[in-house]
Design a protein around this motif. Sequence first.
Motif, PDB file in Angstrom:
ATOM      1  N   GLY A 142       0.813  -1.207   0.000  1.00 14.36           N
ATOM      2  CA  GLY A 142       0.000   0.000   0.000  1.00 14.36           C
ATOM      3  C   GLY A 142       0.851   1.263   0.000  1.00 14.36           C
ATOM      4  O   GLY A 142       1.854   1.350  -0.712  1.00 14.36           O
ATOM      5  N   LEU A 143       0.464   2.243   0.817  1.00  8.08           N
ATOM      6  CA  LEU A 143       1.165   3.533   0.836  1.00  8.08           C
ATOM      7  C   LEU A 143       2.507   3.465   1.565  1.00  8.08           C
ATOM      8  O   LEU A 143       3.332   4.365   1.405  1.00  8.08           O
ATOM      9  N   TRP A 144       2.735   2.491   2.403  1.00  4.69           N
ATOM     10  CA  TRP A 144       4.034   2.150   3.002  1.00  4.69           C
ATOM     11  C   TRP A 144       4.839   3.394   3.376  1.00  4.69           C
ATOM     12  O   TRP A 144       5.959   3.599   2.881  1.00  4.69           O
ATOM     13  N   PRO A 145       4.326   4.252   4.251  1.00  4.97           N
ATOM     14  CA  PRO A 145       4.948   5.559   4.499  1.00  4.97           C
ATOM     15  C   PRO A 145       6.360   5.513   5.072  1.00  4.97           C
ATOM     16  O   PRO A 145       7.113   6.478   4.932  1.00  4.97           O
ATOM     17  N   GLU A 146       6.721   4.405   5.688  1.00  3.49           N
ATOM     18  CA  GLU A 146       8.068   4.323   6.261  1.00  3.49           C
ATOM     19  C   GLU A 146       9.132   3.940   5.237  1.00  3.49           C
ATOM     20  O   GLU A 146      10.335   3.918   5.550  1.00  3.49           O
TER      21      GLU A 146
ATOM     22  N   THR B 213      -8.650  18.727   5.613  1.00  2.00           N
ATOM     23  CA  THR B 213      -8.362  17.304   5.442  1.00  2.00           C
ATOM     24  C   THR B 213      -6.874  17.119   5.201  1.00  2.00           C
ATOM     25  O   THR B 213      -6.315  17.684   4.259  1.00  2.00           O
ATOM     26  N   SER B 214      -6.229  16.352   6.041  1.00  4.10           N
ATOM     27  CA  SER B 214      -4.793  16.118   5.872  1.00  4.10           C
ATOM     28  C   SER B 214      -4.554  14.934   4.946  1.00  4.10           C
ATOM     29  O   SER B 214      -5.352  13.996   4.904  1.00  4.10           O
ATOM     30  N   GLN B 215      -3.463  14.998   4.194  1.00  8.94           N
ATOM     31  CA  GLN B 215      -3.116  13.929   3.276  1.00  8.94           C
ATOM     32  C   GLN B 215      -2.454  12.780   4.044  1.00  8.94           C
ATOM     33  O   GLN B 215      -1.684  13.022   4.981  1.00  8.94           O
ATOM     34  N   PRO B 216      -2.749  11.529   3.682  1.00  8.33           N
ATOM     35  CA  PRO B 216      -2.099  10.409   4.357  1.00  8.33           C
ATOM     36  C   PRO B 216      -0.605  10.388   4.051  1.00  8.33           C
ATOM     37  O   PRO B 216      -0.162  10.864   3.005  1.00  8.33           O
ATOM     38  N   ALA B 217       0.159   9.869   4.977  1.00  8.39           N
ATOM     39  CA  ALA B 217       1.589   9.687   4.731  1.00  8.39           C
ATOM     40  C   ALA B 217       1.777   8.635   3.648  1.00  8.39           C
ATOM     41  O   ALA B 217       1.042   7.638   3.606  1.00  8.39           O
ATOM     42  N   VAL B 218       2.745   8.851   2.756  1.00  8.64           N
ATOM     43  CA  VAL B 218       2.954   7.930   1.635  1.00  8.64           C
ATOM     44  C   VAL B 218       4.438   7.580   1.513  1.00  8.64           C
ATOM     45  O   VAL B 218       5.291   8.229   2.126  1.00  8.64           O
ATOM     46  N   TYR B 219       4.707   6.546   0.741  1.00 11.14           N
ATOM     47  CA  TYR B 219       6.100   6.164   0.476  1.00 11.14           C
ATOM     48  C   TYR B 219       6.837   7.296  -0.246  1.00 11.14           C
ATOM     49  O   TYR B 219       6.230   8.162  -0.863  1.00 11.14           O
TER      50      TYR B 219
END
Length: 340
Positions: free
Chosen positions: A138-142, A297-303
Amino acid sequence: MSAPKDKTILITGASGFVATHVVKAFLERGYQVRGTVRSEQTAVNVRKNFLEYSDRLSFAIVEDIAQPGAFDEAVQGVDGIIHTASPFQFVVVDQEKDLLQPAIRGTTSILQAALGQPQITRIVITSSFAAVANLSKGLWPEHTYVEDDWNPITYEEAKVADGVSAYCASKAFAERAAWDLLEKEKPHFSLATICPPMIYGPVEHHVQDMNKLNTSAADIYRLINGSTQEVPPTGFPAWADVRDVAEAHLRAFEVDQAANERFLITSGSYSYDDVCDVLRTAFPEIKDKIPMGQVGTSQPAVYKVSNQKAKSMLGMEFRSLESSMKDTVKSLLELETRLQ
């Protein structure tokens, strides 16, 4: 290295959105360019874009790049190859037959054709971030994606996957097939692959109908023509400008250190909210057609996607989202006016 005017570069799929900019980059640099197209009429359409370079632009007709020997004639006498063409099916009945195998064969057939041409020094292949990304994460923000990352889907999984996953898999298998052939054949030419994510930027290829835009141009056009009422979710939150992608192909061909290297080409992450904010400010005359996001609305953290290798090895600099979107929409509005 001999002067560009003494070298002929084969650019496959020359009528495409990305390929048109690649053709332009090589012609402006001074090369002779031979483009592959599917028909004589397509060649006529491409030539109209480059009338000032007509003495250095020629064409080879390749009706189906997945057919055995498809490129045998096109590669005769060229010094390098930029392979942008890739089979793309909108309606997929059989993932393996309609997506996976055509993508693999389209790539391996041009490499095999090049094996018989000892004057070819380098082949640059347009791959994709789809060949890099791990969709299961998925977005895998780390995570920060780098060139060593590969889409981990297996062939057996891809055969029964959904359309998006199978398409991404086809890009990965096509690129892997190229590196496998390099390892097995030890050819006289070197290889470089370019892996961009979503590609935006001005539309310069031949378009007959605003309903038949290339995928990424249509993606932005829906945000300015009143057809989209809400800001859509961002599927792949990394992007590149098509002109930067084209420049990366040119540099990957010319730079000695780029031999047998893979490059992520990106300006970074973005969201459709960012895009709409830019466009409402830049084009106030159409701001009522541009969807408005939810305030607060805040944006989700992403890779993240690293472009450090492209910067250090190719000397690349990358356009901002603001400049790219302004140029994209300016070209779309001009095209809309012209086609009315």
